[in-house]
Design a protein around this motif. Structure first.
Motif: not given
Length: 72
Positions: A8-10, A19-20, A40-43
């Protein structure tokens, strides 16, 4: 064993970097990094909104993409 639940996104609130993570190469560690979303594809716009909603940063517009560390 792949730890897909950690993908995911941190966000690193102190540095204003995100970071992805999509592989088990490196996982960000607490307390420096906060798990924001498994998407993981969040803008970057959505990430900034989420960080603002969770009150993780004062100025979400300053959040930028970071990079994962290179291992030897």
């Amino acid at each position: 064993m792949v730890q897909a639940e950690k993908f995911g996104i941190y966000l690193n609130p102190k540095e204003g970097k995100v970071v992805r993570i999509t592989s088990p190469y490196w996982f960000p560690e607490k307390p420096d990094w906060v798990f924001l979303t498994p998407e993981v594809n969040a803008t970057l716009v959505a990430i900034r909104e989420l960080a603002q909603e969770k009150r993780l940063v004062k100025d979400a517009s300053s959040i930028q993409w970071g990079s994962i560390p290179v291992r030897d």
